[in-house]
Design a protein around this motif. Structure first.
Motif, PDB file in Angstrom:
ATOM      1  N   UNK A 152      16.118  -7.228  -3.564  1.00  0.00           N
ATOM      2  CA  UNK A 152      16.438  -7.545  -4.626  1.00  0.00           C
ATOM      3  C   UNK A 152      15.269  -6.389  -5.636  1.00  0.00           C
ATOM      4  N   UNK A 153      14.458  -7.573  -5.460  1.00  0.00           N
ATOM      5  CA  UNK A 153      13.289  -7.275  -6.813  1.00  0.00           C
ATOM      6  C   UNK A 153      12.842  -5.766  -6.801  1.00  0.00           C
ATOM      7  N   UNK A 154      13.323  -4.863  -5.643  1.00  0.00           N
ATOM      8  CA  UNK A 154      12.338  -3.840  -5.522  1.00  0.00           C
ATOM      9  C   UNK A 154      10.559  -3.758  -4.804  1.00  0.00           C
ATOM     10  N   UNK A 155      10.392  -5.001  -4.385  1.00  0.00           N
ATOM     11  CA  UNK A 155       9.125  -5.305  -3.831  1.00  0.00           C
ATOM     12  C   UNK A 155       8.879  -4.653  -2.395  1.00  0.00           C
ATOM     13  N   UNK A 156       9.432  -4.740  -2.336  1.00  0.00           N
ATOM     14  CA  UNK A 156       9.549  -3.733  -0.120  1.00  0.00           C
ATOM     15  C   UNK A 156       9.784  -2.725  -0.822  1.00  0.00           C
ATOM     16  N   UNK A 157      10.647  -1.648  -1.847  1.00  0.00           N
ATOM     17  CA  UNK A 157      10.628  -0.381  -1.858  1.00  0.00           C
ATOM     18  C   UNK A 157       8.801   0.150  -2.533  1.00  0.00           C
ATOM     19  N   UNK A 158       8.562  -0.604  -3.873  1.00  0.00           N
ATOM     20  CA  UNK A 158       6.984  -0.719  -4.091  1.00  0.00           C
ATOM     21  C   UNK A 158       5.764  -0.704  -2.672  1.00  0.00           C
ATOM     22  N   UNK A 159       6.552  -1.912  -2.177  1.00  0.00           N
ATOM     23  CA  UNK A 159       4.880  -1.848  -1.133  1.00  0.00           C
ATOM     24  C   UNK A 159       5.302  -0.554  -0.007  1.00  0.00           C
ATOM     25  N   UNK A 160       6.288   0.372   0.582  1.00  0.00           N
ATOM     26  CA  UNK A 160       6.830   1.195   1.375  1.00  0.00           C
ATOM     27  C   UNK A 160       5.746   2.489   0.459  1.00  0.00           C
ATOM     28  N   UNK A 161       5.968   2.522  -0.430  1.00  0.00           N
ATOM     29  CA  UNK A 161       5.933   3.391  -1.613  1.00  0.00           C
ATOM     30  C   UNK A 161       4.103   3.810  -1.263  1.00  0.00           C
ATOM     31  N   UNK A 162       3.511   2.752  -1.946  1.00  0.00           N
ATOM     32  CA  UNK A 162       2.384   2.194  -1.881  1.00  0.00           C
ATOM     33  C   UNK A 162       1.485   2.634   0.328  1.00  0.00           C
ATOM     34  N   UNK A 163       1.990   2.030   0.531  1.00  0.00           N
ATOM     35  CA  UNK A 163       1.709   1.994   1.672  1.00  0.00           C
ATOM     36  C   UNK A 163       1.554   3.960   2.325  1.00  0.00           C
ATOM     37  N   UNK A 164       2.910   4.249   2.090  1.00  0.00           N
ATOM     38  CA  UNK A 164       2.962   5.967   2.851  1.00  0.00           C
ATOM     39  C   UNK A 164       1.678   6.673   1.604  1.00  0.00           C
ATOM     40  N   UNK A 165       1.343   6.504   0.585  1.00  0.00           N
ATOM     41  CA  UNK A 165       0.596   6.952  -0.563  1.00  0.00           C
ATOM     42  C   UNK A 165      -0.702   6.680   0.128  1.00  0.00           C
ATOM     43  N   UNK A 166      -1.852   5.455   0.795  1.00  0.00           N
ATOM     44  CA  UNK A 166      -2.407   5.059   1.236  1.00  0.00           C
ATOM     45  C   UNK A 166      -2.775   5.825   2.089  1.00  0.00           C
ATOM     46  N   UNK A 167      -1.635   5.809   3.234  1.00  0.00           N
ATOM     47  CA  UNK A 167      -2.032   6.698   4.719  1.00  0.00           C
ATOM     48  C   UNK A 167      -2.147   7.963   4.061  1.00  0.00           C
ATOM     49  N   UNK A 168      -0.804   8.634   3.292  1.00  0.00           N
ATOM     50  CA  UNK A 168      -1.546  10.080   3.056  1.00  0.00           C
ATOM     51  C   UNK A 168      -3.172   9.870   3.563  1.00  0.00           C
ATOM     52  N   UNK A 169      -3.297   9.202   1.992  1.00  0.00           N
ATOM     53  CA  UNK A 169      -4.592   9.658   1.523  1.00  0.00           C
ATOM     54  C   UNK A 169      -5.788   9.732   2.490  1.00  0.00           C
ATOM     55  N   UNK A 170      -5.916   8.269   3.478  1.00  0.00           N
ATOM     56  CA  UNK A 170      -6.189   8.409   4.774  1.00  0.00           C
ATOM     57  C   UNK A 170      -7.201   9.406   5.409  1.00  0.00           C
ATOM     58  N   UNK A 171      -5.502   9.890   5.719  1.00  0.00           N
ATOM     59  CA  UNK A 171      -4.830  10.885   7.279  1.00  0.00           C
ATOM     60  C   UNK A 171      -5.761  12.150   6.594  1.00  0.00           C
ATOM     61  N   UNK A 172      -4.524  12.701   5.221  1.00  0.00           N
ATOM     62  CA  UNK A 172      -6.477  13.634   4.527  1.00  0.00           C
ATOM     63  C   UNK A 172      -7.733  13.737   4.288  1.00  0.00           C
ATOM     64  N   UNK A 173      -8.179  12.153   4.473  1.00  0.00           N
ATOM     65  CA  UNK A 173      -9.906  12.624   4.517  1.00  0.00           C
ATOM     66  C   UNK A 173     -10.206  12.254   5.947  1.00  0.00           C
ATOM     67  N   UNK A 174      -9.555  11.955   7.149  1.00  0.00           N
ATOM     68  CA  UNK A 174      -9.639  11.782   7.957  1.00  0.00           C
ATOM     69  C   UNK A 174     -10.248  12.785   8.509  1.00  0.00           C
ATOM     70  N   UNK A 175      -8.690  14.256   8.170  1.00  0.00           N
ATOM     71  CA  UNK A 175      -8.294  14.794   8.386  1.00  0.00           C
ATOM     72  C   UNK A 175      -9.963  16.246   8.115  1.00  0.00           C
ATOM     73  N   UNK A 176      -9.781  16.058   6.993  1.00  0.00           N
ATOM     74  CA  UNK A 176     -11.413  16.257   6.353  1.00  0.00           C
ATOM     75  C   UNK A 176     -12.653  16.333   7.074  1.00  0.00           C
ATOM     76  N   UNK A 177     -13.131  15.117   6.983  1.00  0.00           N
ATOM     77  CA  UNK A 177     -13.946  14.978   7.456  1.00  0.00           C
ATOM     78  C   UNK A 177     -15.215  15.189   9.145  1.00  0.00           C
ATOM     79  N   UNK A 178     -15.287  16.070   9.312  1.00  0.00           N
ATOM     80  CA  UNK A 178     -15.704  17.215  11.015  1.00  0.00           C
ATOM     81  C   UNK A 178     -16.435  15.622  11.603  1.00  0.00           C
ATOM     82  N   UNK A 179     -15.692  15.183  12.500  1.00  0.00           N
ATOM     83  CA  UNK A 179     -16.378  14.198  13.927  1.00  0.00           C
ATOM     84  C   UNK A 179     -17.805  14.887  14.344  1.00  0.00           C
ATOM     85  N   UNK A 180     -18.574  13.584  14.459  1.00  0.00           N
ATOM     86  CA  UNK A 180     -19.772  13.707  14.496  1.00  0.00           C
ATOM     87  C   UNK A 180     -19.775  13.866  16.000  1.00  0.00           C
TER      88      UNK A 180
END
Length: 377
Positions: free
Chosen positions: A349-377
């Motif tokens: 009701x407060x919108x907290x769940x939607x905010x948490x969902x948005x934050x986690x999706x954004x974090x996942x996108x950032x981490x995936x992009x950083x990991x994809x750009x990082x050539x594995x050793x």
């Protein structure tokens, strides 16, 4: 539904810092040259091994033979070094420092200090190896965090989906027929368990093998064979279980072979005592329409084997619920009511769940992009 909130344990900055550490470590090795750094490291390790080996025996007024041996080995090591070895001067300086009639632990420590330039070359290789491992571990941490984020996102997506359900929907239109069936089939099975022979009861349970959505555990072969053959198999199951509690002398008055009875029934007493109507009942909230319909059809067939038509009719009523146009709407409301806690409803009701969902999706996108750009050793 429990809240699965957890803090982030790794960030894009952590991954970039690990990459930068490796870049610097590799640059330090390149300043020496890969081969040169390895040659210096081998020489440094050999020199410090000698210092550690003889620091006690070749110092003070100790073993003169050890002193001579150490001097010869250290001189041989330094003289055998290539003229173009980087930091060769440090080895020569250490050799001059140790070239004296008597050595003390202080001289050994001074020699180590003199070898500092060589140690620095060796440390570049160690740091590079450590930096590589640190980057690998950071990548593993990122992947673990991504897995956690996937779970957290899925949980919040489900909360949002449940939160959109119609909580005022008349779910009793599903619940009441299901509860009526559950009560009726439980009473009918309990009656059958009390009145039918144990042989017939296990035969009924065995027959459910043909109905995979009626989840009875198959009777052990030993007890099934025994009750099919022995006269006691014509007794109801509660009576058979009562016999299992009799003393050996009393039991001989009720069964033909008391030893076989105790061996067979006794080892399967837990299974027999747990036989009840639970696999025939329908849980709440109910399954999705297709699965409940298929299961109800199997229940109709099984229940008809031991219960009267009124109970079978209630099983058909449960099956027919799945044909209602509003079944999915009512079921969704029932699931939401059952799973959502008061705290989760407040967060929705407060919108907290939607905010948490948005934050986690954004974090996942950032981490995936950083990991994809990082050539594995």
């Amino acid at each position: 539904m429990a809240d699965a909130t957890s803090g982030s344990s790794v960030s894009v900055d952590d991954l970039e810092a690990a990459r930068e550490r490796l870049r610097q470590a590799e640059a330090a090795v390149d300043d020496y040259g890969e081969d040169e750094a390895k040659r210096v490291t081998e020489a440094y390790d050999a020199a410090t091994d000698l210092l550690s080996e003889y620091v006690e025996s070749a110092t003070g007024t100790g073993d003169f033979a050890a002193y001579v041996e150490f001097e010869e080995r250290f001189v041989s090591l330094v003289e055998g070094l290539p003229d173009d070895l980087p930091t060769r001067e440090a080895f020569e300086e250490a050799n001059e420092l140790l070239d004296r009639r008597r050595l003390s632990e202080k001289h050994f420590e001074q020699a180590r200090n003199v070898l500092a330039p060589a140690r620095e070359a060796a440390e570049t290789l160690d740091e590079r190896a450590a930096a590589r491992e640190h980057l690998r571990e950071t990548r593993r941490t990122v992947r673990r965090r991504l897995s956690t984020l996937d779970d957290e996102i899925q949980a919040r997506e489900r909360l949002v989906d449940l939160g959109s359900a119609d909580l005022d929907a008349p779910t009793e239109e599903l619940r009441e027929p299901i509860e009526a069936y559950n009560d009726a089939v439980t009473d009918a099975f309990d009656r059958y368990r009390r009145e039918a022979s144990a042989r017939d009861l296990l035969g009924l349970v065995s027959a459910t093998d043909a109905y995979p959505l009626v989840d009875y555990e198959a009777p052990p072969a030993s007890i099934r064979a025994y009750l099919d053959e022995a006269a006691v198999g014509t007794e109801p199951l509660p009576t058979v279980l009562d016999y299992a509690g009799y003393s050996r002398s009393k039991l001989t008055h009720y069964v033909d072979d008391s030893d076989r009875f105790r061996q067979t029934v006794g080892t399967n007493e837990t299974y027999l005592s747990r036989l009840d109507a639970t696999p025939l009942t329908v849980g709440w909230p109910p399954s999705v329409a297709g699965r409940l319909r298929r299961r109800a059809e199997e229940l109709v067939a099984v229940v008809a084997r031991f219960a009267d038509e009124s109970v079978v009719a209630r099983a058909r009523t449960v099956r027919d619920l799945t044909f209602r146009a509003d079944y999915d709407h009512l079921r969704r409301a029932a699931v939401a009511r059952d799973e959502l806690t008061d705290a989760e409803r407040d967060r929705l009701a407060s919108g907290a769940v939607e905010a948490e969902l948005s934050d986690r999706r954004a974090e996942r996108e950032r981490l995936r992009a950083a990991l994809d750009a990082d050539a594995p050793e």
